[in-house]
Scaffold this motif. Structure first.
Motif, PDB file in Angstrom:
ATOM      1  N   ALA A  76       0.806  -1.233  -0.012  1.00 44.36           N
ATOM      2  CA  ALA A  76       0.002   0.159  -0.189  1.00 44.36           C
ATOM      3  C   ALA A  76       0.895   1.216   0.106  1.00 44.36           C
ATOM      4  N   VAL A  77       0.600   2.241  -0.701  1.00 45.67           N
ATOM      5  CA  VAL A  77       0.819   3.630  -0.495  1.00 45.67           C
ATOM      6  C   VAL A  77      -0.312   4.461  -0.137  1.00 45.67           C
ATOM      7  N   ARG A  78      -0.213   4.714   1.110  1.00 49.47           N
ATOM      8  CA  ARG A  78      -1.343   5.134   1.810  1.00 49.47           C
ATOM      9  C   ARG A  78      -1.801   7.004   1.715  1.00 49.47           C
ATOM     10  N   ARG A  79      -2.770   7.188   1.483  1.00 51.14           N
ATOM     11  CA  ARG A  79      -3.250   8.718   1.660  1.00 51.14           C
ATOM     12  C   ARG A  79      -3.211   8.887   3.074  1.00 51.14           C
ATOM     13  N   GLU A 280       4.817   7.531  -0.289  1.00 52.97           N
ATOM     14  CA  GLU A 280       3.731   7.755   0.607  1.00 52.97           C
ATOM     15  C   GLU A 280       3.949   9.137   1.588  1.00 52.97           C
ATOM     16  N   ALA A 281       5.447   8.871   1.825  1.00 52.70           N
ATOM     17  CA  ALA A 281       5.892  10.136   2.708  1.00 52.70           C
ATOM     18  C   ALA A 281       6.044  11.502   2.153  1.00 52.70           C
ATOM     19  N   ARG A 282       6.391  11.455   1.031  1.00 53.13           N
ATOM     20  CA  ARG A 282       6.602  12.717   0.082  1.00 53.13           C
ATOM     21  C   ARG A 282       5.527  13.247  -0.451  1.00 53.13           C
ATOM     22  N   PHE A 283       4.213  12.198  -1.045  1.00 59.64           N
ATOM     23  CA  PHE A 283       3.486  12.767  -1.825  1.00 59.64           C
ATOM     24  C   PHE A 283       2.173  12.266  -1.477  1.00 59.64           C
ATOM     25  N   TRP A 284       1.780  11.042  -1.075  1.00 57.79           N
ATOM     26  CA  TRP A 284       0.498  10.388  -0.995  1.00 57.79           C
ATOM     27  C   TRP A 284      -0.027  10.895   0.442  1.00 57.79           C
ATOM     28  N   SER A 285       0.949  11.321   1.387  1.00 53.91           N
ATOM     29  CA  SER A 285       0.427  11.904   2.777  1.00 53.91           C
ATOM     30  C   SER A 285       0.274  13.446   2.691  1.00 53.91           C
ATOM     31  N   LEU A 287      -0.823  15.525  -0.316  1.00 52.38           N
ATOM     32  CA  LEU A 287      -1.161  16.122  -1.495  1.00 52.38           C
ATOM     33  C   LEU A 287      -3.060  16.042  -1.414  1.00 52.38           C
ATOM     34  N   GLY A 288      -3.448  15.540  -0.273  1.00 53.97           N
ATOM     35  CA  GLY A 288      -4.755  15.453  -0.207  1.00 53.97           C
ATOM     36  C   GLY A 288      -5.476  14.411  -1.138  1.00 53.97           C
ATOM     37  N   MET A 289      -4.656  13.103  -1.327  1.00 63.44           N
ATOM     38  CA  MET A 289      -5.117  12.205  -2.191  1.00 63.44           C
ATOM     39  C   MET A 289      -6.579  11.638  -1.727  1.00 63.44           C
ATOM     40  N   GLU A 290      -6.940  11.397  -2.706  1.00 66.74           N
ATOM     41  CA  GLU A 290      -8.534  10.450  -2.373  1.00 66.74           C
ATOM     42  C   GLU A 290      -8.402   9.036  -1.958  1.00 66.74           C
ATOM     43  N   GLN A 291      -7.428   8.298  -2.701  1.00 64.65           N
ATOM     44  CA  GLN A 291      -7.443   6.783  -2.486  1.00 64.65           C
ATOM     45  C   GLN A 291      -5.957   6.576  -2.034  1.00 64.65           C
ATOM     46  N   LEU A 313      -7.130   7.857 -10.680  1.00 64.62           N
ATOM     47  CA  LEU A 313      -6.648   8.584 -11.662  1.00 64.62           C
ATOM     48  C   LEU A 313      -6.559  10.381 -11.239  1.00 64.62           C
ATOM     49  N   ARG A 314      -7.668  10.843 -10.400  1.00 63.22           N
ATOM     50  CA  ARG A 314      -7.535  12.163  -9.905  1.00 63.22           C
ATOM     51  C   ARG A 314      -6.415  12.301  -9.079  1.00 63.22           C
ATOM     52  N   ASP A 315      -5.930  11.087  -8.252  1.00 63.91           N
ATOM     53  CA  ASP A 315      -4.630  11.406  -7.362  1.00 63.91           C
ATOM     54  C   ASP A 315      -3.417  11.625  -8.249  1.00 63.91           C
ATOM     55  N   MET A 316      -3.324  10.966  -9.622  1.00 64.89           N
ATOM     56  CA  MET A 316      -2.253  11.163 -10.476  1.00 64.89           C
ATOM     57  C   MET A 316      -2.234  12.755 -10.869  1.00 64.89           C
TER      58      MET A 316
END
Lengths: 429, 429
Positions: A76-79, A280-285, A287-291, A313-316
């Motif tokens: 997993a790469v978690r939001r 996860e640490a740099r981006f997914w946590s 940028l307000g990702m959805e998934q 898609l919207r997270d990309m």
């Protein structure tokens, strides 16, 4: 052996479609219409599987690309945190925009271009607002889709960040960071040469067949089942370490996926963290990702950073928009200015000429990003995956596809004129 | 064959530990201390893998149980909405509570009981507040952990909901819902008999060995690699359909995992939705969960509902707390009152007597839930997984573990007295 024969048939089939036959078009290959993996359990002829490699054969790819983690192990790469909701200003005039594919004379509409390229999902941001968003096939707005080599641009961005932070020296050799690479073709390449795909590694990025470098890489990482007597490299990093040199480093740009996995090996050692954890640490946590996203792993748990990332898609698009905004997001610095400048600068244009990439004349490749002459830069994955950033037009596009042909040399012919036409339209040109 | 031999060694090893040898204790088997899967890539002797079945052998299980999706394909069970944050009222006096394990004379403390049972994580709610929470080994508060047969209780709860909604008739036969079961031992069992594990299916729930029913089930679902000449059932449902009857249905309770998978087959057909999608729609999207959960899938995409669910610990506690609150959560009805009553009612106590389950005298099993004589009910998974609901004490416990012995007959001996002592303590008794 039975598996290998089945694979040969499948992969040859893909190649045959590109050369001889006309594959099913987007509507006729719609995975819902074809009933792939429907029913509990799905009937034998509707199954899409890893263990017989049917997941790799068009038109079943139209299902598998949206269900990657159901076919192979992953991490997993978690939001986290509140979702950054894009404002919407959807425009109905976009579908009718016309464009002429490279080398063609007959125009098509934007809407037709989506079907021509087997689009599974596309979202267009203009000045940070969603002006267009569509989903097709097996993809839903909250679903994940394999991004293939778009993954590489996440790795390249991490590399530039570590360089800007003084933790990674791009002029040092790969072996100086990862001693296991000393005996391999990568040993005396610099980190920069690897980042920019200007190594002389012996690796042919040709898809199809069961005796090529790509297939051997797939066996090493468990992307396809291994034969019983398998004695090849065990894992992604072992595959990287097994590769030799075919020529000098620092020459022309040549696209070779193991460069990214070798780079990832260095980054994991330098940061003491897996690439999944770093994304996860740099981006997914941040940028307000959805998934939560997903990264395919090999039998020893190593993420496939050359092409195994599945985001929504919207997270990309959020990642692309952050880059358009100079590496900042809602007041926070996500990418240091020096790293952002390094990414935007692009690569050596003369080194890129010989590749003759359609639509990329005058362009370049650097830090695992593709650059066009007009200042646009992009992350690109086989079968039509992409993040496209056009700073002048203030436009960001995220796209997933399941085109029957792997190479974007075929797909760009339609995609890039479509993006150019849309940029002109949105800019009022 | 090499794989099978390796497996035989591993599984025999587990059995041997339970009988002859003393396995490493919790501290000495700590997966971080042992270095499992550390390094990029992990050294050969530190790897925990699916393809050589090392993931199934203690002490490597102390890593694998917290990393299930990195070892096998899975599907997401997604959270949504704002997180329901538990209020905290943590108590330092809990560690010193004393208890006497069943059949023992020497008391131990609550804290000692956690190590005795190789606890990976435990959270205790009293009146809806977290009074105790600990993580050990490879588990982090935001991590997932395989819940094994705790999964069954989610399926049983879904079944009771569908019955309450009039969509499922527990008196109908299994074959009347799933024609593929007509030729199997399940064909003439009623849905209720399957829900309550009172079928006469020929299936021995014995762990260890490579010729047993559990191993055959694992081969069918891809939990272990299949030998090259494998000709057994292909998938979880195919395995269910292959089972015969050993005796009449409706007799004594006997624990057999395929009952749950057969039940899931009916529920998927009735609801037209996978169990993963049903858990997501009914629970994970409605209880303010913190983390997406994961469900292991077989080679044709069927979720392993007999034991493949991996949630986060506090999310499992949310599910338990919702049940303690009578199926309601923040004003919304999650489980209809009739379904809740059916779950709370328990099963036929005389049918449960012969099983002689330690700590469960006077108890019963129904709707895939375990019931104690004192009104407590619980979801239980091998190696120490559990959700424990004590309505009178207003206490809910969620627990993950990696005990070297599979059966909870061994683990309950310590766990149940510990839970009873804690309930008394919290209730001021």
């Amino acid at each position: 052996m039975r598996i290998l024969v089945a694979l040969a048939v499948l992969l040859a089939g893909t190649a045959a479609m590109a050369q001889d036959k006309t594959p099913l078009n987007a509507a006729d290959s719609d995975p819902v219409r074809l009933g792939w993996m429907q029913g509990f359990p799905p009937a034998a002829d509707k199954q899409v599987r890893w263990d017989n490699s049917s997941m790799w054969a068009f038109p079943k790819t139209r299902w598998s690309f949206s269900h990657w983690r159901e076919l192979m192990p992953s991490t997993a790469v978690r939001r986290s945190g509140p979702i950054s909701v894009f404002p919407r200003a959807e425009r109905r005039d976009i579908d009718a925009i016309t464009l002429v594919p490279l080398g063609a004379t007959t125009p098509m509409t934007w809407e037709q271009s989506l079907a021509a390229n087997y689009t599974d999902g596309i979202v267009v941001l203009h000045k940070g607002r969603i002006v267009y968003e569509r989903y097709f096939g097996a993809l839903k707005p909250d679903g994940l889709h394999i991004a293939f080599s778009v993954t590489k641009s996440f790795v390249g961005t991490l590399a530039e960040i570590l360089i800007a932070e003084g933790k990674l020296d791009p002029q040092r050799t790969m072996a100086s960071y990862v001693p296991e690479l000393a005996g391999s073709g990568f040993g005396d390449a610099t980190v920069r040469q690897v980042m920019d795909m200007r190594t002389g590694i012996a690796f042919d990025e040709a898809y199809g067949g069961i005796d090529g470098d790509v297939f051997r890489m797939s066996l090493a990482m468990g992307g396809v089942p291994r034969p019983k007597d398998y004695a090849g490299p065990d894992g992604i990093f072992a595959n990287v370490a097994s590769l030799k040199k075919a020529g000098a480093h620092g020459g022309d740009w040549v696209y070779r996926t193991p460069n990214t996995d070798a780079l990832a090996w260095v980054l994991e050692q330098v940061a003491g963290q897996s690439i999944a954890a770093q994304i996860e640490a740099r981006f997914w946590s941040k940028l307000g990702m959805e998934q939560d996203a997903s990264l395919q792993v090999d039998p020893v748990g190593t993420g496939f950073t050359g092409g195994g990332f599945s985001p929504a898609l919207r997270d990309m698009a959020r990642f692309g928009e952050m880059l358009r905004l100079g590496g900042r997001w809602q007041g926070a610095e996500i990418i240091p200015a020096a790293a952002m400048a390094a990414i935007r600068k692009g690569g050596d244009a003369p080194a890129f000429v010989a590749a003759k990439y359609p639509g990329l004349a005058g362009g370049s490749y650097a830090s695992q990003w593709w650059h066009r002459a007009g200042g646009q830069f992009m992350a690109v994955g086989i079968h039509g995956q992409g993040i496209y950033i056009d700073p002048k037009a203030e436009m960001v596009i995220a796209r997933f596809g399941s085109h029957p042909v792997a190479t974007n040399r075929v797909i760009n012919v339609t995609t890039l004129p479509a993006y150019d036409a849309l940029a002109a339209h949105l800019s009022g040109r």
